[in-house]
Write a protein that holds these residues in place. Structure first.
Motif, PDB file in Angstrom:
ATOM      1  N   LEU A  76       0.812  -1.234  -0.002  1.00 31.34           N
ATOM      2  CA  LEU A  76       0.064  -0.131   0.135  1.00 31.34           C
ATOM      3  C   LEU A  76       0.777   1.118  -0.065  1.00 31.34           C
ATOM      4  CD1 LEU A  76      -2.753  -1.050   2.682  1.00 31.34           C
ATOM      5  CD2 LEU A  76      -2.954  -1.217   0.067  1.00 31.34           C
ATOM      6  N   ALA A  77       2.023   1.017   0.435  1.00 28.94           N
ATOM      7  CA  ALA A  77       2.851   2.314   0.311  1.00 28.94           C
ATOM      8  C   ALA A  77       3.238   2.740  -0.847  1.00 28.94           C
ATOM      9  CB  ALA A  77       4.304   2.004   1.240  1.00 28.94           C
ATOM     10  N   GLN A  78       2.921   2.038  -1.855  1.00 27.17           N
ATOM     11  CA  GLN A  78       3.259   2.215  -3.467  1.00 27.17           C
ATOM     12  C   GLN A  78       2.078   2.934  -4.125  1.00 27.17           C
ATOM     13  OE1 GLN A  78       6.056  -0.351  -5.632  1.00 27.17           O
ATOM     14  NE2 GLN A  78       6.061  -1.887  -3.711  1.00 27.17           N
ATOM     15  N   ARG A  79       0.984   3.016  -3.398  1.00 20.97           N
ATOM     16  CA  ARG A  79      -0.317   3.625  -3.938  1.00 20.97           C
ATOM     17  C   ARG A  79      -0.314   5.075  -4.010  1.00 20.97           C
ATOM     18  NH1 ARG A  79      -5.326   0.401  -4.664  1.00 20.97           N
ATOM     19  NH2 ARG A  79      -6.331   2.656  -4.531  1.00 20.97           N
ATOM     20  N   PRO A  80      -0.138   5.765  -5.321  1.00 24.53           N
ATOM     21  CA  PRO A  80      -0.088   7.352  -5.383  1.00 24.53           C
ATOM     22  C   PRO A  80      -1.171   7.835  -4.384  1.00 24.53           C
ATOM     23  CG  PRO A  80      -0.450   6.490  -7.266  1.00 24.53           C
ATOM     24  CD  PRO A  80      -0.085   5.120  -6.596  1.00 24.53           C
ATOM     25  N   ASP A  81      -2.478   7.488  -4.591  1.00 20.33           N
ATOM     26  CA  ASP A  81      -3.470   7.882  -3.881  1.00 20.33           C
ATOM     27  C   ASP A  81      -3.700   8.134  -2.373  1.00 20.33           C
ATOM     28  OD1 ASP A  81      -3.787   5.141  -3.875  1.00 20.33           O
ATOM     29  OD2 ASP A  81      -6.080   5.130  -3.972  1.00 20.33           O
ATOM     30  N   LEU A  82      -2.968   6.997  -2.246  1.00 22.79           N
ATOM     31  CA  LEU A  82      -2.749   6.891  -0.356  1.00 22.79           C
ATOM     32  C   LEU A  82      -1.710   7.985  -0.123  1.00 22.79           C
ATOM     33  CD1 LEU A  82      -2.914   3.162   0.650  1.00 22.79           C
ATOM     34  CD2 LEU A  82      -4.514   4.941   1.041  1.00 22.79           C
ATOM     35  N   ILE A 125      -4.762  -6.684 -14.744  1.00 14.16           N
ATOM     36  CA  ILE A 125      -4.783  -5.057 -15.005  1.00 14.16           C
ATOM     37  C   ILE A 125      -5.220  -4.547 -13.545  1.00 14.16           C
ATOM     38  CG2 ILE A 125      -5.509  -3.313 -16.171  1.00 14.16           C
ATOM     39  CD1 ILE A 125      -5.646  -4.971 -18.783  1.00 14.16           C
ATOM     40  N   SER A 126      -6.064  -5.212 -13.143  1.00 15.93           N
ATOM     41  CA  SER A 126      -6.753  -4.352 -11.722  1.00 15.93           C
ATOM     42  C   SER A 126      -5.637  -4.692 -10.405  1.00 15.93           C
ATOM     43  CB  SER A 126      -7.888  -5.348 -11.551  1.00 15.93           C
ATOM     44  OG  SER A 126      -9.015  -5.297 -12.350  1.00 15.93           O
ATOM     45  N   LEU A 127      -4.908  -5.813 -10.801  1.00 23.42           N
ATOM     46  CA  LEU A 127      -3.955  -6.006  -9.704  1.00 23.42           C
ATOM     47  C   LEU A 127      -2.973  -4.953  -9.894  1.00 23.42           C
ATOM     48  CD1 LEU A 127      -2.809  -7.292  -7.259  1.00 23.42           C
ATOM     49  CD2 LEU A 127      -1.595  -9.130  -8.964  1.00 23.42           C
ATOM     50  N   TYR A 128      -2.554  -4.604 -11.174  1.00 25.85           N
ATOM     51  CA  TYR A 128      -1.551  -3.568 -11.382  1.00 25.85           C
ATOM     52  C   TYR A 128      -1.967  -2.234 -10.896  1.00 25.85           C
ATOM     53  CZ  TYR A 128       0.161   0.325 -14.349  1.00 25.85           C
ATOM     54  OH  TYR A 128       0.644   1.579 -14.612  1.00 25.85           O
ATOM     55  N   ARG A 129      -3.293  -2.070 -11.341  1.00 29.14           N
ATOM     56  CA  ARG A 129      -3.847  -0.586 -10.610  1.00 29.14           C
ATOM     57  C   ARG A 129      -3.863  -0.572  -9.351  1.00 29.14           C
ATOM     58  NH1 ARG A 129      -4.994   3.379  -8.900  1.00 29.14           N
ATOM     59  NH2 ARG A 129      -6.854   4.585  -9.513  1.00 29.14           N
ATOM     60  N   ALA A 130      -4.323  -1.871  -8.376  1.00 25.18           N
ATOM     61  CA  ALA A 130      -4.424  -1.847  -7.024  1.00 25.18           C
ATOM     62  C   ALA A 130      -3.105  -1.718  -6.378  1.00 25.18           C
ATOM     63  CB  ALA A 130      -5.118  -2.940  -6.644  1.00 25.18           C
ATOM     64  N   LEU A 131      -1.936  -2.086  -7.042  1.00 21.96           N
ATOM     65  CA  LEU A 131      -0.630  -1.919  -6.531  1.00 21.96           C
ATOM     66  C   LEU A 131      -0.112  -0.518  -6.407  1.00 21.96           C
ATOM     67  CD1 LEU A 131       0.681  -5.563  -7.390  1.00 21.96           C
ATOM     68  CD2 LEU A 131      -0.443  -4.843  -5.259  1.00 21.96           C
ATOM     69  N   GLY A 132      -0.820   0.091  -7.316  1.00 21.96           N
ATOM     70  CA  GLY A 132      -0.005   1.702  -7.471  1.00 21.96           C
ATOM     71  C   GLY A 132       0.589   1.692  -8.779  1.00 21.96           C
ATOM     72  N   GLY A 133       0.812   0.648  -9.722  1.00 22.27           N
ATOM     73  CA  GLY A 133       1.379   0.870 -11.216  1.00 22.27           C
ATOM     74  C   GLY A 133       2.726   1.190 -11.012  1.00 22.27           C
ATOM     75  N   GLY A 134       3.564   0.907  -9.907  1.00 17.85           N
ATOM     76  CA  GLY A 134       4.930   1.133  -9.885  1.00 17.85           C
ATOM     77  C   GLY A 134       5.373   2.610  -9.592  1.00 17.85           C
ATOM     78  N   TRP A 135       4.397   3.281  -8.874  1.00 18.84           N
ATOM     79  CA  TRP A 135       4.569   4.645  -8.809  1.00 18.84           C
ATOM     80  C   TRP A 135       5.787   5.129  -8.022  1.00 18.84           C
ATOM     81  CZ3 TRP A 135       4.312   7.194  -3.949  1.00 18.84           C
ATOM     82  CH2 TRP A 135       4.286   8.819  -3.956  1.00 18.84           C
ATOM     83  N   ILE A 136       6.171   4.451  -7.009  1.00 16.27           N
ATOM     84  CA  ILE A 136       7.388   4.435  -6.389  1.00 16.27           C
ATOM     85  C   ILE A 136       8.605   4.423  -7.124  1.00 16.27           C
ATOM     86  CG2 ILE A 136       8.659   3.865  -4.557  1.00 16.27           C
ATOM     87  CD1 ILE A 136       6.410   5.267  -3.448  1.00 16.27           C
TER      88      ILE A 136
END
Length: 485
Positions: free
Chosen positions: A290-296, A461-472
């Motif tokens: 969850l630390a990799q989610r940009p919305d959080l 694709i949903s899992l990719y989205r839920a993991l934050g898409g590699g934002w970090i």
């Protein structure tokens, strides 16, 4: 009369006295350092996932996950969609606005410096003759941020800038996932169209053979009617499926901005082929994921900003101290004489102490505290949503994997049954009703298999989205580069 140095000492004494008297009040002001963990309604991530984690995948860089699909056109369409996305344009605008607000808030911590020049003709004093007075100089002012109001405003602006940059990444991930979902749905539609075309051709062939058999007296009139009805239904389903695929193409046109003729040309070589993604390994500790989610991250920065706003509103209830000074040159000229030389002043030292404002400052504090509580509740809610989205994606992956082998067995079995029924029908050993029943089962099984394949890709694709898409991994360079262009 005091000299300039004595005046300076008086100013220092005034500042020191105010600092000592009000230091206790200053110590009670909140700081945003631990705002997220102390925010009202904030919750922690669960200790473990409840849904089974995917196994067998290789460690994947989510920031480049799309390049690991076996379909380069998908990556091109995602890039095209991100280039024309209004959501991304709005996110970039918010970054520019937040950056300007941060610069403005940081500037309030330093002095201001203004240049001025003037020219006057007249008699400004009874002791002076008619003449011209000109002057030019610099004026400086500095508010002593004794209770941290300006520093809190700067911290709030910085937190909101970081949140805006994270929101830009979240928008990129959302656009990519939306385009990929539409693309996969189109490819699945094309695969269904191929099967529908095969089924329609088969129904038409059966109707032709039935009519020939009826003319030879080998089939009843009712069988001819049934065969014709089945063929018409096959054509109807084919027309319907073709329309669905056309709508899918138009959806991609709207998302990507690519002209429809060009898009259809690009889609043609891999028609009816579903793209296959690389598998993703999910960390077993939810907090790491969850630390990799940009919305959080953005929601957490808003909690920090709200905490800083609260600090600022409380600090504004205490005195403000402003230092002023000026230096310049002046010249007076008349018919009798000319005078010129430097002029300067130190002061005044202004102390503004709020006494009565009808409760406005207290109300501002309460409003800021309410926004702080709201930010904490929103953060907690987004954390729960993030956990749910990861869990749902994991459940979908596990379900599609478990159903895959059975769906394949069912498809192969019903296809074999239909082929056998078709052979018996052509030999006169099976009725048309048996053939249509076997056909219906085979078509449904094949359609279910294609839909299951689509579901599995969409689950990744949903899992990719839920993991934050590699934002970090992508955050260090992409946002700065894109928003400064």
């Amino acid at each position: 009369m005091t000299g300039p140095f004595e005046g300076h000492n008086i100013a220092r004494f005034t500042l020191a006295t105010l600092a000592v008297v009000m230091l206790g009040a200053c110590a009670g002001l909140p700081t945003p350092g631990d705002a997220v963990s102390n925010a009202p309604a904030a919750t922690a991530a669960p200790s473990q996932w409840q849904a089974p984690l995917p196994h067998g995948g290789q460690l994947t860089d989510l920031a480049r996950w799309w390049q690991q699909f076996d379909d380069p056109l998908l990556t091109q369409l995602i890039d095209a969609a991100q280039a024309v996305s209004p959501t991304l344009a709005s996110a970039q605008s918010r970054i520019a606005q937040a950056r300007a607000a941060r610069v403005s808030a940081a500037a309030a911590l330093g002095p201001t410096l203004n240049a001025n020049a003037s020219a006057v003709r007249g008699r400004q004093d009874l002791s002076l003759p008619l003449g011209n007075t000109t002057s030019a100089g610099l004026q400086a002012a500095w508010e002593v941020d004794l209770f941290g109001a300006n520093a809190a405003a700067r911290d709030a602006a910085q937190a909101r800038l970081a949140g805006a940059e994270a929101s830009w990444h979240d928008a990129r991930v959302s656009v990519a996932a939306e385009v990929a979902g539409a693309y996969v749905s189109l490819r699945a539609c094309e695969a269904q169209l191929v099967q529908t075309q095969i089924d329609a051709n088969s129904r038409a062939d059966t109707a032709r053979l039935t009519e020939l058999a009826a003319k030879a007296g080998l089939q009843a009139t009712a069988s001819v009617a049934l065969a014709r009805a089945s063929a018409a239904q096959g054509r109807n389903l084919l027309t319907q499926q073709r329309a669905l695929c056309d709508l899918g193409v138009k959806s991609l046109v709207a998302l990507t901005g690519v002209a429809e003729p060009a898009l259809r040309s690009q889609l043609a070589p891999a028609s009816a082929r579903l793209p296959q993604p690389a598998q993703i390994v999910v960390a077993s500790i939810p907090a790491d994921v969850l630390a990799q989610r940009p919305d959080l991250f953005s929601a957490a920065r808003e909690v920090l900003a709200a905490s800083a706003d609260l600090s600022q509103s409380q600090a504004q209830r205490y005195p403000r101290i402003v230092l002023n000074g000026a230096i310049g040159a002046a010249r007076f000229s008349s018919a009798a004489d000319t005078l010129d030389g430097p002029v300067w002043s130190l002061g005044p030292v202004s102390v503004v102490m709020p006494l009565f404002d009808g409760g406005a400052r207290r109300a501002n504090v309460e409003a800021a505290r309410a926004r702080y509580v709201e930010a904490g509740v929103i953060y907690a809610s987004r954390l729960r949503v993030a956990v749910r989205e990861v869990e749902e994606a994991l459940v979908a992956l596990h379900s599609t994997a478990a159903r895959g082998s059975d769906a394949l067995v069912a498809t192969e079995g019903f296809a074999a049954s239909y082929r056998a029924a078709d052979e018996r029908f052509k030999s006169g050993l099976a009725s048309l009703f048996e053939l249509e029943d076997a056909r219906r089962s085979a078509v449904q099984a094949q359609s279910a298999l294609i839909e299951l394949q689509r579901e599995r890709v969409v689950a990744w694709i949903s899992l990719y989205r839920a993991l934050g898409g590699g934002w970090i991994a992508d955050a260090q360079g992409a946002a700065v580069t894109a928003t400064r262009n």
